[in-house]
Design an enzyme around this catalytic site. Sequence first.
Site, short mmCIF file in Angstrom:
data_model
loop_
_atom_site.label_atom_id
_atom_site.label_comp_id
_atom_site.label_asym_id
_atom_site.label_seq_id
_atom_site.Cartn_x
_atom_site.Cartn_y
_atom_site.Cartn_z
N HIS A 114 0.75 -1.24 0.16
CA HIS A 114 0.07 -0.24 0.09
C HIS A 114 0.82 1.11 -0.23
O HIS A 114 0.97 2.00 -1.07
CB HIS A 114 -1.10 0.12 1.10
CG HIS A 114 -1.86 1.05 1.06
ND1 HIS A 114 -2.81 1.18 0.17
CD2 HIS A 114 -1.93 2.06 2.00
CE1 HIS A 114 -3.66 2.50 0.48
NE2 HIS A 114 -3.08 2.82 1.48
N ASP B 39 -5.52 -0.66 5.09
CA ASP B 39 -5.19 -0.54 3.45
C ASP B 39 -4.08 -1.70 3.16
O ASP B 39 -2.99 -1.58 3.82
CB ASP B 39 -5.01 0.61 3.11
CG ASP B 39 -6.32 1.67 3.37
OD1 ASP B 39 -7.14 1.26 3.37
OD2 ASP B 39 -5.91 3.00 3.22
N GLU C 202 -10.48 -4.25 4.40
CA GLU C 202 -10.71 -3.26 3.62
C GLU C 202 -11.42 -3.77 2.37
O GLU C 202 -11.27 -4.86 2.06
CB GLU C 202 -9.72 -2.23 3.14
CG GLU C 202 -8.54 -2.92 2.36
CD GLU C 202 -8.26 -1.99 1.27
OE1 GLU C 202 -9.06 -1.59 0.54
OE2 GLU C 202 -6.98 -1.86 0.87
N HIS D 102 -14.69 0.07 5.02
CA HIS D 102 -13.86 0.81 3.83
C HIS D 102 -14.13 0.62 2.26
O HIS D 102 -13.38 0.00 1.75
CB HIS D 102 -12.57 0.72 4.16
CG HIS D 102 -11.69 1.84 3.53
ND1 HIS D 102 -11.35 2.18 2.12
CD2 HIS D 102 -11.14 3.07 4.17
CE1 HIS D 102 -10.70 3.16 1.88
NE2 HIS D 102 -10.57 3.73 2.92
#
Length: 447
Positions: free
Chosen positions: A66, A87, A112, A324
């Site tokens: 990420h 993430d 997520e 998310h």
Amino acid sequence: MTYPTKALAPLMLEDYRKVMVDRRGEEELFSSDQIVECMKKVTAVDLRQTVQVDEDLQIRAYYAGHVIGAAMFYAKVGDAEMVYTGDYNMTPDRHLGAAQIDRLRLDLLITESTYATTIRDSRYAREREFLKAVHKCVSCGGKVLIPTFALGRAQELCILLEDYWERMNLQVPIYFSAGLTIQANAYYKMLISWTSQKIKDTYSKHNAFDFKNVQKFERSMINAPGPCVLFATPGMISGGFSLEVFKQWAVSENNLVTLPGYCVAGTIGHKLMSDKRAKVDLDANTRIDVRCQVHQLAFSPHTDSKGIMDLVNFLAPKHVILVHGEKHKMASLKEKIHSEFGIQCYDPANNETICISSTHYVNAEASDTFIRSCLSPNFTFQKCSSADACNSTTIGKSLMRMVQVEDERVSEGVFVVEKGKKPKIVHKDELLLMLEEQKHDTMNGTF
């Protein structure tokens, strides 16, 4: 948090504070001094370092890809085990590796789901499309605006452009907007151990974040003549310098705005991606005539639907919670996880409470009688005349009749928990004696 996150967090928080307060005039949620005091309370952790927070809570960080410093966190409380991904990215890119995690025995995975239903095409195809669009624009004398966040995509695309500029011998300037992006890039130069294997392998000869063709951009250069490429924050054109430049450059057909990642609904970036209208409302009183080219490219650092499914399949948790993401896309992924893996999956709304049952492991003693029952064989015998069935030995033309022996012992015990005593597994016959004794003691107590 990890050490890179601890180093970069104060920069990110201070930049956010300046944008919200100094530029937008909104109420200050925290001060610069409070950021400093907050960071004093942070304990940084290494990857795969097990930290015993207190008597019950144990945590461990795993590499998430990420952005530099991103981590998935494993947590264990008692016998309950879970992973919160934050993430993450399941595929490597030019400057970071793919997420890495051990195969764990989890009660719960919280993941997520930004790209819950999207499966991206190959990275190389996306890179070719991006480079083709940028080269075409600057060759015609246009300016390219790349709205991006300071961490991650700016470095990823700069590495890509730097390599292309060298191969094509292009002299068009590439700019970082002054401020956070330049500061963040300085940290990337020092945190090589967190980057991709290719960057680590070539570090002794060249630091991939020393961009020879990238320069600092000043506000006075916005309307300067000639082609250029500009990285400006924030990535969704939700305000800040990217919005300021967009207002000036969007009115020219020669210019290009390329949106490399996800844009939240309501932002200018999202409006450009979803509508591509000739006119965009910046606010209630301002409408801009958009004549520039608009390209949407999937350079987001978030994993796609396939990556999420791969992680769920690898970890095989008992429960999954999706966060998310967009509601209707999360619902689709939820059904897919349940149908393909048979795992209970949830997509709670904000402030909704979900109760998850967990497995509890208890250390227990075993009685001598139960242990002896486990040692007692339970043989079964089966005569067979087939050489194939029993692996019989053929001597000459005669077939030796053999007996196949199997031990089918099954031990049945009863798990007993008595107040003030350690849990114990006893034989079923023992339980009857224990119950008789308790009944006798109870009767004696009534007289």
